[in-house]
Design a protein around this motif. Structure first.
Motif, PDB file in Angstrom:
ATOM      1  N   PRO A 168       0.809  -1.221   0.000  1.00 20.11           N
ATOM      2  CA  PRO A 168       0.000   0.000   0.000  1.00 20.11           C
ATOM      3  C   PRO A 168       0.842   1.271   0.000  1.00 20.11           C
ATOM      4  O   PRO A 168       1.929   1.318   0.574  1.00 20.11           O
ATOM      5  CB  PRO A 168      -0.818  -0.117   1.293  1.00 20.11           C
ATOM      6  CG  PRO A 168      -0.012  -1.014   2.178  1.00 20.11           C
ATOM      7  CD  PRO A 168       0.683  -1.973   1.261  1.00 20.11           C
ATOM      8  N   GLU A 169       0.306   2.290  -0.639  1.00 20.14           N
ATOM      9  CA  GLU A 169       0.993   3.580  -0.686  1.00 20.14           C
ATOM     10  C   GLU A 169       0.890   4.304   0.641  1.00 20.14           C
ATOM     11  O   GLU A 169       1.769   5.098   0.987  1.00 20.14           O
ATOM     12  CB  GLU A 169       0.397   4.435  -1.804  1.00 20.14           C
ATOM     13  CG  GLU A 169       0.615   3.863  -3.197  1.00 20.14           C
ATOM     14  CD  GLU A 169      -0.067   4.689  -4.271  1.00 20.14           C
ATOM     15  OE1 GLU A 169      -0.790   5.661  -3.919  1.00 20.14           O
ATOM     16  OE2 GLU A 169       0.125   4.384  -5.467  1.00 20.14           O
ATOM     17  N   GLN A 170      -0.195   4.050   1.368  1.00 20.95           N
ATOM     18  CA  GLN A 170      -0.348   4.677   2.686  1.00 20.95           C
ATOM     19  C   GLN A 170      -1.086   3.738   3.620  1.00 20.95           C
ATOM     20  O   GLN A 170      -1.828   2.859   3.184  1.00 20.95           O
ATOM     21  CB  GLN A 170      -1.101   6.010   2.584  1.00 20.95           C
ATOM     22  CG  GLN A 170      -2.515   5.910   2.028  1.00 20.95           C
ATOM     23  CD  GLN A 170      -3.162   7.271   1.886  1.00 20.95           C
ATOM     24  OE1 GLN A 170      -2.547   8.210   1.404  1.00 20.95           O
ATOM     25  NE2 GLN A 170      -4.397   7.375   2.315  1.00 20.95           N
ATOM     26  N   VAL A 171      -0.851   3.901   4.907  1.00 23.15           N
ATOM     27  CA  VAL A 171      -1.443   3.069   5.951  1.00 23.15           C
ATOM     28  C   VAL A 171      -2.061   3.996   6.992  1.00 23.15           C
ATOM     29  O   VAL A 171      -1.417   4.977   7.378  1.00 23.15           O
ATOM     30  CB  VAL A 171      -0.363   2.161   6.600  1.00 23.15           C
ATOM     31  CG1 VAL A 171      -0.933   1.351   7.742  1.00 23.15           C
ATOM     32  CG2 VAL A 171       0.255   1.232   5.543  1.00 23.15           C
TER      33      VAL A 171
ATOM     34  N   ASP B 250     -10.725   2.252  -1.219  1.00 25.84           N
ATOM     35  CA  ASP B 250     -10.477   2.867  -2.522  1.00 25.84           C
ATOM     36  C   ASP B 250      -8.984   3.056  -2.808  1.00 25.84           C
ATOM     37  O   ASP B 250      -8.603   3.675  -3.801  1.00 25.84           O
ATOM     38  CB  ASP B 250     -11.218   4.200  -2.654  1.00 25.84           C
ATOM     39  CG  ASP B 250     -10.852   5.202  -1.573  1.00 25.84           C
ATOM     40  OD1 ASP B 250      -9.991   4.880  -0.739  1.00 25.84           O
ATOM     41  OD2 ASP B 250     -11.437   6.307  -1.562  1.00 25.84           O
ATOM     42  N   SER B 251      -8.116   2.505  -1.962  1.00 28.77           N
ATOM     43  CA  SER B 251      -6.679   2.512  -2.245  1.00 28.77           C
ATOM     44  C   SER B 251      -6.417   1.721  -3.514  1.00 28.77           C
ATOM     45  O   SER B 251      -7.195   0.829  -3.875  1.00 28.77           O
ATOM     46  CB  SER B 251      -5.902   1.884  -1.083  1.00 28.77           C
ATOM     47  OG  SER B 251      -6.052   2.629   0.097  1.00 28.77           O
ATOM     48  N   PRO B 252      -5.323   2.000  -4.211  1.00 24.25           N
ATOM     49  CA  PRO B 252      -5.013   1.252  -5.441  1.00 24.25           C
ATOM     50  C   PRO B 252      -4.933  -0.246  -5.165  1.00 24.25           C
ATOM     51  O   PRO B 252      -4.397  -0.676  -4.143  1.00 24.25           O
ATOM     52  CB  PRO B 252      -3.651   1.812  -5.854  1.00 24.25           C
ATOM     53  CG  PRO B 252      -3.610   3.186  -5.259  1.00 24.25           C
ATOM     54  CD  PRO B 252      -4.341   3.083  -3.955  1.00 24.25           C
ATOM     55  N   LYS B 253      -5.504  -1.016  -6.089  1.00 23.69           N
ATOM     56  CA  LYS B 253      -5.429  -2.475  -6.004  1.00 23.69           C
ATOM     57  C   LYS B 253      -4.351  -2.947  -6.978  1.00 23.69           C
ATOM     58  O   LYS B 253      -4.564  -2.991  -8.192  1.00 23.69           O
ATOM     59  CB  LYS B 253      -6.784  -3.104  -6.366  1.00 23.69           C
ATOM     60  CG  LYS B 253      -7.679  -3.386  -5.164  1.00 23.69           C
ATOM     61  CD  LYS B 253      -8.157  -2.138  -4.444  1.00 23.69           C
ATOM     62  CE  LYS B 253      -9.169  -1.369  -5.280  1.00 23.69           C
ATOM     63  NZ  LYS B 253      -9.612  -0.121  -4.607  1.00 23.69           N
TER      64      LYS B 253
END
Length: 332
Positions: free
Chosen positions: A127-130, A135-138
């Motif tokens: 993940p790009e952010q936690v 809706d985070s990139p899959k």
């Protein structure tokens, strides 16, 4: 008794058997379909009916749906070992994607109205952010995650074309066992940390490997969001109620607690519960392991009445250890 019957695929396995318990306890009639390759017939509660079959055996699945008046499917069956998916991707696309397509087609043909899918945080990749939101990139980094994401896409498209709605629950790290000791994680060769630690604490292993100590975390080991399997099972029952109440809507939700623990923090918790120290073997990172993977669970908390009842790390460990001891008695 609730009106209708829920077909649970993989209901003789770890998470599926807990979902069966939650459904039965909530008053649902349940029929389990499991090929028993990794599941156990004794793990299926006696109140449920067990059909031993593959989920892509369309004749048997459709007959089972019709004979039992199935109105909803909870789909847990599949292959779940990430490293194996890298070495044998075709197995994962067959067992997780192709077989799921067959099951979904059987559900549509049988007039099943609701479908709950056991998905995974592996759909996010690194993940790009936690915390990670829905809706985070899959961007899955292994065939396991991709095979699950492809099934999510199929459900989305099928729900747009047919009178069926669905909820895909993306699991984070599932752990623990039924607090009443009715089920737990029983498959040999487990890859889940708390299960491995419980095996070490009960003498089945001589040590626990720690893969990587140079992550960008407080103690250098990977951080994960551990959710108690009984809480996860309860979320499935609440999700089914939502699908029934709002048949025009489908949902995708993270299933986690929204907080994480490092590998060393988990092992420390096991040490505290057992009052002994597990040997740790420090090893190199595994390819593709993110520093941290923690759920943004705001969506599931707003969409469902679900609230965690077992979100205590030491409590999760205690339940896992109790099941490990019970399993040792069974095997002994």
């Amino acid at each position: 008794m609730r009106d209708g019957c829920v077909l649970v695929t993989g209901g003789a396995g770890y998470i599926g058997s807990h979902a069966v318990l939650a459904l039965l306890d909530a008053g649902w009639k349940v029929v389990v379909v499991d090929n028993l390759v990794t599941g156990f017939d004794w793990a299926v509660d006696k109140r449920a009916k067990l059909v031993v079959a593959n989920i892509d055996d369309e004749a048997t699945i459709r007959a089972t749906m019709g004979d039992n008046g199935v109105t909803a499917v909870m789909h847990f069956a599949g292959s779940v070992v990430v490293p194996e998916s890298v070495s044998d991707p075709l197995k994962y696309y067959r067992n997780n994607t192709v077989a799921s397509r067959s099951l979904i087609e059987s559900a549509v043909a049988s007039g099943v109205k609701h479908f709950i899918f056991s998905s995974t945080a592996a759909t996010y990749g690194i993940p790009e952010q936690v915390p990670v939101s829905e809706d985070s990139p899959k961007v899955p980094i292994n065939p396991y995650g991709m095979s699950k994401l492809m099934t999510e896409f199929m459900l989305r498209d099928v729900a747009a074309a047919h009178p069926i709605n669905y909820c895909a629950l993306r699991y984070f790290n599932v752990a623990g066992a039924d607090p009443q000791g009715r089920s737990g994680q029983s498959t040999a060769g487990a890859t889940h940390l708390i299960k491995i630690a419980a095996e070490a604490a009960t003498g089945k292993r001589d040590a626990v490997s720690v893969f990587g100590t140079d992550f960008a975390t407080e103690d250098g080991t990977g951080v994960r969001d551990y959710i108690h399997v009984t809480d996860l099972a309860a979320a499935h029952v609440d999700a089914l109620d939502l699908l029934i109440a709002r048949p025009e809507e489908s949902h995708t939700m993270n299933a986690g607690y929204g907080r994480g623990f490092s590998v060393l923090q988990v092992l420390d918790a096991v040490d505290r519960v057992t009052n002994r120290k597990i040997e740790r073997r420090l090893e190199g990172r595994r390819a593709g392991d993110p520093d941290a993977l923690v759920a943004d669970n705001s969506k599931i908390l707003s969409a469902l009445p679900w609230r965690p009842k077992h979100d205590d790390l030491e409590g999760i460990v205690k339940d896992a250890l109790a099941w490990e001891r019970k399993l040792a008695e069974r095997e002994g």
